[in-house]
Design a protein around this motif. Structure first.
Motif, PDB file in Angstrom:
ATOM      1  N   GLU A  66     -26.835  42.865 117.247  1.00 51.69           N
ATOM      2  CA  GLU A  66     -27.783  41.909 116.665  1.00 51.69           C
ATOM      3  C   GLU A  66     -28.206  42.318 115.260  1.00 51.69           C
ATOM      4  OE1 GLU A  66     -29.674  39.955 120.720  1.00 51.69           O
ATOM      5  OE2 GLU A  66     -30.843  41.468 119.631  1.00 51.69           O
ATOM      6  N   ARG A  71     -24.804  36.586 117.487  1.00 54.52           N
ATOM      7  CA  ARG A  71     -25.451  35.990 118.657  1.00 54.52           C
ATOM      8  C   ARG A  71     -24.913  36.695 119.896  1.00 54.52           C
ATOM      9  NH1 ARG A  71     -23.276  30.185 117.944  1.00 54.52           N
ATOM     10  NH2 ARG A  71     -21.492  31.516 117.429  1.00 54.52           N
ATOM     11  N   HIS A  84     -36.294  35.662 134.644  1.00 56.23           N
ATOM     12  CA  HIS A  84     -35.725  35.237 133.362  1.00 56.23           C
ATOM     13  C   HIS A  84     -35.153  36.414 132.564  1.00 56.23           C
ATOM     14  CE1 HIS A  84     -38.751  32.458 134.756  1.00 56.23           C
ATOM     15  NE2 HIS A  84     -38.291  31.501 133.958  1.00 56.23           N
ATOM     16  N   GLU A  85     -35.656  37.633 132.808  1.00 55.96           N
ATOM     17  CA  GLU A  85     -35.175  38.813 132.080  1.00 55.96           C
ATOM     18  C   GLU A  85     -33.685  39.058 132.313  1.00 55.96           C
ATOM     19  OE1 GLU A  85     -37.506  42.150 133.351  1.00 55.96           O
ATOM     20  OE2 GLU A  85     -39.356  40.970 133.312  1.00 55.96           O
ATOM     21  N   ARG A  88     -30.164  36.534 129.120  1.00 58.31           N
ATOM     22  CA  ARG A  88     -30.578  36.437 127.717  1.00 58.31           C
ATOM     23  C   ARG A  88     -29.540  35.595 126.974  1.00 58.31           C
ATOM     24  NH1 ARG A  88     -34.193  39.410 124.504  1.00 58.31           N
ATOM     25  NH2 ARG A  88     -34.692  40.704 126.317  1.00 58.31           N
ATOM     26  N   SER A  90     -28.203  34.223 123.542  1.00 62.30           N
ATOM     27  CA  SER A  90     -28.214  34.400 122.079  1.00 62.30           C
ATOM     28  C   SER A  90     -29.472  35.119 121.604  1.00 62.30           C
ATOM     29  CB  SER A  90     -28.074  33.050 121.367  1.00 62.30           C
ATOM     30  OG  SER A  90     -26.854  32.446 121.715  1.00 62.30           O
ATOM     31  N   GLY A  91     -29.850  36.171 122.332  1.00 64.37           N
ATOM     32  CA  GLY A  91     -30.960  37.014 121.905  1.00 64.37           C
ATOM     33  C   GLY A  91     -32.298  36.715 122.532  1.00 64.37           C
ATOM     34  N   SER A  92     -32.446  35.569 123.196  1.00 65.80           N
ATOM     35  CA  SER A  92     -33.738  35.197 123.775  1.00 65.80           C
ATOM     36  C   SER A  92     -33.616  35.008 125.281  1.00 65.80           C
ATOM     37  CB  SER A  92     -34.250  33.891 123.150  1.00 65.80           C
ATOM     38  OG  SER A  92     -34.431  34.037 121.759  1.00 65.80           O
ATOM     39  N   LEU A  93     -34.679  35.373 126.013  1.00 62.97           N
ATOM     40  CA  LEU A  93     -34.676  35.156 127.454  1.00 62.97           C
ATOM     41  C   LEU A  93     -34.520  33.672 127.748  1.00 62.97           C
ATOM     42  CD1 LEU A  93     -37.520  37.509 128.773  1.00 62.97           C
ATOM     43  CD2 LEU A  93     -35.098  38.012 128.390  1.00 62.97           C
ATOM     44  N   GLY A  95     -35.088  30.075 129.018  1.00 61.39           N
ATOM     45  CA  GLY A  95     -36.325  29.346 129.238  1.00 61.39           C
ATOM     46  C   GLY A  95     -36.458  28.867 130.675  1.00 61.39           C
TER      47      GLY A  95
END
Length: 424
Positions: A66, A71, A84-85, A88, A90-93, A95
């Motif tokens: 990163e 990504r 949700h953890e 991931r 593209s870098g985000s948890l 939704g």
């Protein structure tokens, strides 16, 4: 769709657990076929197996990748505070709405057939990953390797095997050779594997499998080295040497995990800047994490509080080495463990590095050992021990008796997760 929708779906999916639990790929293969084979639409995969260090190695790889504005998808297990953890994007948890949507889609396609929760949620993760563009997918094995649901990926870009030790013997076998052979099931023809330092028995099994399938190996102490020296990380591969900052992740064992991440990045064509970012920017909760705020920290008074989710003998050994490398302080353990773990083996290694154990039960976890069983196991290996109703009560007692010292909460990622819910 409310915030609890994904939890409700996960509860329903848990009821699909097969009566006879066998490690197998036929159930996820069946579901992935119904979903249109999302596993064929994944970005280049780095597949990570092993007993200890998988998550830390993944976290460092992600930090390095990163740092080049790539990504990166990532899949881990288990989670600490919320499901949700594990996914991931593209870098985000992932939704809540997207998670609930893919879980419902998998539930509908599965048509009520027997399947484990890990298998169906891995299929859901593949579905999410296939629908979002990325440069890499970092994929952590759940259990073993050969028959783990993640091993459906046929042609990863690279595989990694971190240190292999005893854990999950009821599924993987009762010897290091058998366990390592299961881990080595991730090896693929022509795909290079970065291998961390192993017990000779484990290394022999990995080399045997590599020769069988034609997988090139990059082996620690043979092809590359990584060690802490004078407060820096010294890495070498072939005739090249590299000096980097000490890993941000605490614990002397992180030098080995950092080396595996650096070797992986190097093989994939990344440069020194990405390797430095891997060791300086990685974040991985509940792995020798110092807590700075929350009810537990307040109860501990003047004592510093550390948290680690390690739960097998190899993790106990690594924790002991880390504690012994820290400034000398009286150290008390707050320990909770699951009933299927080798608690004697875990605590035996820590006897030289800590003074006392407070046994606690893991909150809300049916598989937890009772606090008394933890305390009795600690006494069996030579620890003075007591029980406490919870970690905060134990910390308060330690503060009263110890004043200023060190507290390490350890023994289970489930215990670590419950601690992180209220402390940071």
């Amino acid at each position: 769709m409310n915030d609890l929708q994904s939890d409700k779906i996960l509860k329903r999916l848990s009821s699909l657990y097969p009566v006879w639990t066998d490690l197998s790929l036929h159930r996820p293969r069946r579901l992935l076929s119904k979903l249109g084979h999302p596993e064929d639409g994944l970005p280049p995969v780095v597949h990570i197996a092993g007993t200890n260090g998988k998550g830390s190695t993944l976290a460092m790889l992600r930090a390095g990748m990163e740092s080049k504005n790539l990504r990166v998808h990532a899949y881990i297990s288990p989670h600490l505070t919320k499901f949700h953890e594990r996914i991931r994007i593209s870098g985000s948890l992932i939704g809540e709405r997207e998670l609930a949507g893919i879980l419902e889609e998998c539930e509908h396609s599965n048509c009520g057939d027997p399947i484990t929760l890990f298998e169906i949620t891995t299929c859901a993760a593949f579905l999410a990953f296939s629908r979002a563009g990325a440069d890499y997918l970092l994929l952590e094995v759940g259990l073993g390797g050969r028959l783990d649901a993640t091993n459906i990926v046929a042609q990863p870009a690279l595989t990694v095997i971190t240190p292999v030790s005893y854990d999950h013997q009821q599924f993987l076998g009762d010897s290091l050779a058998k366990i390592a052979a299961e881990k080595a099931g991730v090896l693929k023809p022509g795909v290079t594997c970065v291998v961390s330092r192993q017990h000779p028995e484990s290394m022999a099994a990995i080399k045997s499998r590599a020769a069988e399938v034609g997988a090139p190996l990059l082996v620690q102490d043979l092809d590359w080295t990584s060690e802490l020296r004078n407060g820096r990380l010294e890495f070498s591969h072939n005739s090249e040497s590299l000096t980097l900052p000490r890993p941000r992740l605490a614990g002397v064992h992180q030098a080995e995990n950092a080396g595996a991440a650096i070797m992986a990045l190097k093989h994939l064509g990344f440069g020194t800047a990405a390797m430095e970012a891997a060791v300086t920017r990685a974040d991985w909760p509940a792995r020798m994490q110092k807590l700075n705020a929350g009810p537990l920290v307040e109860a501990a008074g003047q004592s510093e509080v550390w948290l680690d989710g390690g739960h097998n003998p190899a993790a106990g050994c690594a924790l002991a080495k880390s504690l012994e490398a820290m400034p000398a302080r009286s150290t008390h353990l707050i320990c909770g463990m699951q009933g299927n773990k080798d608690i004697d083996g875990f605590l035996r290694f820590l006897r030289s590095a800590a003074d006392k154990v407070y046994g606690v039960a893991i909150p809300g976890h049916d598989a937890s050992l009772p606090a008394r069983s933890v305390a009795d196991a600690a006494a069996k290996v030579g620890f003075p021990s007591e029980t406490a109703s919870c970690a905060e009560e134990a910390a308060s007692r330690i503060s009263e008796n110890l004043g200023s010292g060190r507290i390490l909460v350890c023994g289970s990622l489930y215990l670590a997760g419950s601690i992180l819910m209220e402390n940071a």
